[in-house]
Write a protein that holds these residues in place. Structure first.
Motif, PDB file in Angstrom:
ATOM      1  N   GLU A 177      22.973  53.010  25.528  1.00 48.76           N
ATOM      2  CA  GLU A 177      22.329  51.886  24.836  1.00 48.76           C
ATOM      3  C   GLU A 177      23.330  50.836  24.359  1.00 48.76           C
ATOM      4  N   PRO A 178      24.374  51.205  23.585  1.00 52.75           N
ATOM      5  CA  PRO A 178      25.356  50.175  23.221  1.00 52.75           C
ATOM      6  C   PRO A 178      26.124  49.614  24.414  1.00 52.75           C
ATOM      7  N   ILE A 179      26.307  50.415  25.449  1.00 52.18           N
ATOM      8  CA  ILE A 179      26.991  49.909  26.644  1.00 52.18           C
ATOM      9  C   ILE A 179      26.144  48.818  27.306  1.00 52.18           C
ATOM     10  N   GLN A 180      24.843  49.069  27.422  1.00 50.74           N
ATOM     11  CA  GLN A 180      23.954  48.050  27.981  1.00 50.74           C
ATOM     12  C   GLN A 180      23.932  46.805  27.100  1.00 50.74           C
ATOM     13  N   ASN A 181      23.917  46.993  25.793  1.00 52.21           N
ATOM     14  CA  ASN A 181      23.954  45.840  24.880  1.00 52.21           C
ATOM     15  C   ASN A 181      25.243  45.044  25.056  1.00 52.21           C
ATOM     16  N   TYR A 182      26.318  45.747  25.347  1.00 51.26           N
ATOM     17  CA  TYR A 182      27.601  45.083  25.592  1.00 51.26           C
ATOM     18  C   TYR A 182      27.524  44.188  26.822  1.00 51.26           C
ATOM     19  N   PHE A 183      26.899  44.692  27.894  1.00 54.35           N
ATOM     20  CA  PHE A 183      26.750  43.877  29.097  1.00 54.35           C
ATOM     21  C   PHE A 183      25.847  42.664  28.835  1.00 54.35           C
ATOM     22  N   LEU A 184      24.773  42.862  28.069  1.00 58.18           N
ATOM     23  CA  LEU A 184      23.884  41.750  27.726  1.00 58.18           C
ATOM     24  C   LEU A 184      24.638  40.696  26.923  1.00 58.18           C
ATOM     25  N   SER A 185      25.460  41.157  25.979  1.00 52.47           N
ATOM     26  CA  SER A 185      26.246  40.239  25.160  1.00 52.47           C
ATOM     27  C   SER A 185      27.261  39.484  26.011  1.00 52.47           C
ATOM     28  N   TYR A 186      27.869  40.168  26.967  1.00 51.56           N
ATOM     29  CA  TYR A 186      28.850  39.560  27.873  1.00 51.56           C
ATOM     30  C   TYR A 186      28.211  38.412  28.655  1.00 51.56           C
ATOM     31  N   VAL A 187      27.044  38.674  29.205  1.00 53.87           N
ATOM     32  CA  VAL A 187      26.342  37.668  30.002  1.00 53.87           C
ATOM     33  C   VAL A 187      25.954  36.460  29.154  1.00 53.87           C
ATOM     34  N   ASP A 188      25.463  36.715  27.950  1.00 53.23           N
ATOM     35  CA  ASP A 188      25.043  35.608  27.079  1.00 53.23           C
ATOM     36  C   ASP A 188      26.250  34.836  26.540  1.00 53.23           C
ATOM     37  N   HIS A 189      27.319  35.541  26.217  1.00 55.16           N
ATOM     38  CA  HIS A 189      28.515  34.887  25.673  1.00 55.16           C
ATOM     39  C   HIS A 189      29.117  33.897  26.666  1.00 55.16           C
ATOM     40  N   PHE A 190      29.126  34.265  27.940  1.00 56.70           N
ATOM     41  CA  PHE A 190      29.731  33.391  28.944  1.00 56.70           C
ATOM     42  C   PHE A 190      28.701  32.512  29.666  1.00 56.70           C
ATOM     43  N   GLY A 191      27.459  32.525  29.199  1.00 61.90           N
ATOM     44  CA  GLY A 191      26.434  31.641  29.764  1.00 61.90           C
ATOM     45  C   GLY A 191      26.112  31.922  31.214  1.00 61.90           C
ATOM     46  N   LEU A 192      25.993  33.201  31.563  1.00 63.96           N
ATOM     47  CA  LEU A 192      25.799  33.579  32.962  1.00 63.96           C
ATOM     48  C   LEU A 192      24.348  33.787  33.351  1.00 63.96           C
ATOM     49  N   ARG A 193      23.478  34.013  32.385  1.00 65.67           N
ATOM     50  CA  ARG A 193      22.100  34.416  32.685  1.00 65.67           C
ATOM     51  C   ARG A 193      21.373  33.405  33.569  1.00 65.67           C
ATOM     52  N   LYS A 194      21.567  32.131  33.300  1.00 70.59           N
ATOM     53  CA  LYS A 194      20.843  31.096  34.046  1.00 70.59           C
ATOM     54  C   LYS A 194      21.266  31.032  35.520  1.00 70.59           C
ATOM     55  N   HIS A 195      22.383  31.686  35.848  1.00 68.16           N
ATOM     56  CA  HIS A 195      22.871  31.658  37.231  1.00 68.16           C
ATOM     57  C   HIS A 195      22.410  32.868  38.049  1.00 68.16           C
ATOM     58  N   ILE A 196      21.628  33.744  37.434  1.00 65.99           N
ATOM     59  CA  ILE A 196      21.189  34.971  38.101  1.00 65.99           C
ATOM     60  C   ILE A 196      19.708  34.876  38.446  1.00 65.99           C
ATOM     61  N   GLN A 197      19.379  35.182  39.687  1.00 67.04           N
ATOM     62  CA  GLN A 197      17.974  35.212  40.113  1.00 67.04           C
ATOM     63  C   GLN A 197      17.467  36.649  39.956  1.00 67.04           C
ATOM     64  N   PHE A 198      16.776  36.907  38.857  1.00 67.82           N
ATOM     65  CA  PHE A 198      16.274  38.242  38.588  1.00 67.82           C
ATOM     66  C   PHE A 198      15.025  38.543  39.409  1.00 67.82           C
ATOM     67  N   LYS A 199      14.774  39.828  39.606  1.00 69.42           N
ATOM     68  CA  LYS A 199      13.645  40.309  40.407  1.00 69.42           C
ATOM     69  C   LYS A 199      13.661  39.698  41.802  1.00 69.42           C
ATOM     70  N   ASN A 200      14.852  39.533  42.328  1.00 66.48           N
ATOM     71  CA  ASN A 200      14.994  38.934  43.655  1.00 66.48           C
ATOM     72  C   ASN A 200      16.273  39.460  44.316  1.00 66.48           C
ATOM     73  N   GLY A 201      16.130  40.552  45.023  1.00 62.59           N
ATOM     74  CA  GLY A 201      17.269  41.113  45.729  1.00 62.59           C
ATOM     75  C   GLY A 201      17.476  40.437  47.068  1.00 62.59           C
ATOM     76  N   VAL A 202      18.486  40.899  47.787  1.00 59.26           N
ATOM     77  CA  VAL A 202      18.772  40.367  49.125  1.00 59.26           C
ATOM     78  C   VAL A 202      18.212  41.319  50.167  1.00 59.26           C
ATOM     79  N   LYS A 203      17.336  40.803  51.005  1.00 58.46           N
ATOM     80  CA  LYS A 203      16.710  41.602  52.056  1.00 58.46           C
ATOM     81  C   LYS A 203      17.634  41.741  53.262  1.00 58.46           C
ATOM     82  N   LYS A 204      18.314  40.649  53.609  1.00 54.70           N
ATOM     83  CA  LYS A 204      19.172  40.680  54.795  1.00 54.70           C
ATOM     84  C   LYS A 204      20.331  39.710  54.617  1.00 54.70           C
TER      85      LYS A 204
END
Length: 476
Positions: free
Chosen positions: A84-111
């Protein structure tokens, strides 16, 4: 001059540190993530359909050794926190460096396909096909279950699961009040055996070992064990480190066979160690019964190599994982027997626009190594690092494999094994060498920004043709 556009597959602990480096250097990119949030295997109940961790999971590397060097973990974290704290650490990392807006969630690569022009054609699960100059693969290697090969003879009438599916004593199968056989000597096998052997959980727990392993505690002499080793200079020969470590374990922990486990057929350090503070105590108390390898499944009974049989209701295979890339055609790239020849576990010689990140099994944590790989990739794509020749990379890979075979037990588990401290030191040294090579030649960009002409239907055949010709000239 425009920088090449990058596609990053995966927003787990490796993927997020890659996009952090790309963003810092102004390199355009898209990151595709199958799940609805970051974290990969550290995200409990991940909805990406691939990652799964058990509820009681804790890290087995000290937090100081696991944290990104550019973003330390909070000092109030325990030495070995749970997920749980490890996951919170990753969430904090992404928010601290402003990365979330650059990730397309619920959208993997098919090919993912590499065109004749050397452009990456990416087909996402949602949305149109897109084109990129560079592909970074960070899809992880702990999601495709590896089962015993060949399968044990006979049939088992109880329930069989892989450790990847295990969540808690009741999920996905109810182990409470049952006889459970756990096969394996890795960290998952230790954790699951210990949890099920607690009073009031399983009726009996049997730990079946296919081969001997060294079980080491998190703490020794009152100190985190991996903190005791981090001050060893990288230049100390391995045989000296191995001898000292062997003595430390021998006198600080004891012989494995004294606890009923098979005697390891190798020296300490020649296989990935198993970390558990509790297992040896549970064996000493009789809460867990050690058994040799399974030889036959006989309905409700399981036969072991020593000729004994035990009644069993549940069989849990802790037998590792396969390395797979479902978005690649196997003819293009695969990892038979979990082996793929990569320069620094990252680059396939001859394909200078494809990078693998976090594809390693360190004696330590992956996160700082992936962070270093991210810095390496960013330096390369901005013209501040130049790769060695294809021949030199192949020689380096060959030497690495020779060294690996000399040191490690021959196993699919050790095809991507690295020593944390030595590996990160060598990576930094190579980055410095590559910086000098690039500087001598004028710091030219190694990869042109050409994919923009193919994206969003804006294909310009003449520009693509010219780029293709330029590519041929560069490769001569």
């Amino acid at each position: 001059m425009a920088l090449p556009k990058v596609c990053v597959i995966g927003a787990g602990s490796s993927g997020i540190t890659i996009i952090k480096s790309l963003k810092e250097h102004g390199i355009p990119f898209d990151c595709y993530e199958k799940g609805s949030d970051v974290g990969g295997n550290w995200r409990y109940k991940n909805d990406n359909g691939l990652s799964n961790i058990y509820k009681s999971l804790h890290i087995n590397t000290h937090r100081d050794r696991m944290e990104y060097r550019d973003y330390p973990m909070p000092t109030n974290y325990a030495d070995y926190p749970n997920h749980e704290p490890i996951q919170n650490y990753f969430l904090s990392y992404v928010d601290h460096f402003g990365l979330r807006k650059h990730i397309q969630f619920k959208n993997g690569v098919k090919k993912a396909e590499r065109t004749e022009d050397g452009i990456w054609k990416i087909t996402p699960e949602k949305g149109p096909v897109k084109y990129y100059d560079v592909l970074v693969v960070a899809n992880g290697h702990h999601w495709s279950e590896r089962w015993p090969e060949p399968a044990f003879p006979g049939k088992f009438s109880g329930q069989i699961i892989h450790s990847h599916s295990y969540v808690d004593p009741k999920t996905p199968v109810n182990c409470e009040g049952k006889n459970v056989v756990v096969l394996g000597m890795g960290n998952s096998a230790m954790d699951i055996s210990v949890e099920l052997s607690r009073p009031g959980v399983a009726k009996k727990v049997f730990l079946s070992a296919r081969r001997g392993a060294y079980v080491i505690p998190n703490y020794l002499f009152g100190k985190p064990l991996d903190k005791l080793t981090e001050y060893t200079p990288h230049w100390v020969p391995f045989f000296i480190q191995q001898t000292l470590a062997h003595l430390l374990i021998r006198f600080g922990v004891g012989k494995m066979e004294d606890f009923g486990l098979p005697k390891p057929d190798h020296k300490f350090g020649s296989a990935h160690p198993t970390i558990s503070q509790d297992l040896l105590v549970r064996l000493g108390r009789g809460d867990i019964k050690p058994k040799p390898v399974i030889t036959e499944l006989k309905g409700k009974k399981i036969l072991f190599a020593d000729g004994t049989e035990e009644d069993a209701d549940v069989l849990i295979y802790c037998t590792g994982y396969n390395i797979k890339f479902p978005f690649f055609d196997e003819d293009f790239l695969s990892a038979p027997n979990n082996y793929i020849p990569l320069y620094y576990k990252m680059i396939k010689p001859g394909i200078n626009d494809l990078f693998f990140v976090g594809l390693m099994q360190p004696l330590g944590a992956i996160m700082p190594l992936a962070e270093c790989q991210g810095k390496w990739i960013a330096q390369y794509l901005t013209g501040n690092y130049l790769l060695p020749s294809k021949e030199d990379m192949e020689k380096s890979i060959e030497k690495d494999q020779v060294d690996m075979k000399k040191r490690y037990v021959n196993s699919t588990r050790h095809t991507i094994q690295v020593d944390y401290d030595t590996f990160i030191y060598n990576m930094k040294a190579e980055m410095a060498n590559g910086k000098k090579r690039s500087s001598k030649l004028g710091n030219h960009l190694p990869i042109e920004a050409r994919a923009e002409f193919l994206s969003e239907g804006r294909h310009d055949s003449s520009k693509s043709s010219r780029s293709s010709k330029q590519k041929l000239v560069r490769n001569k």
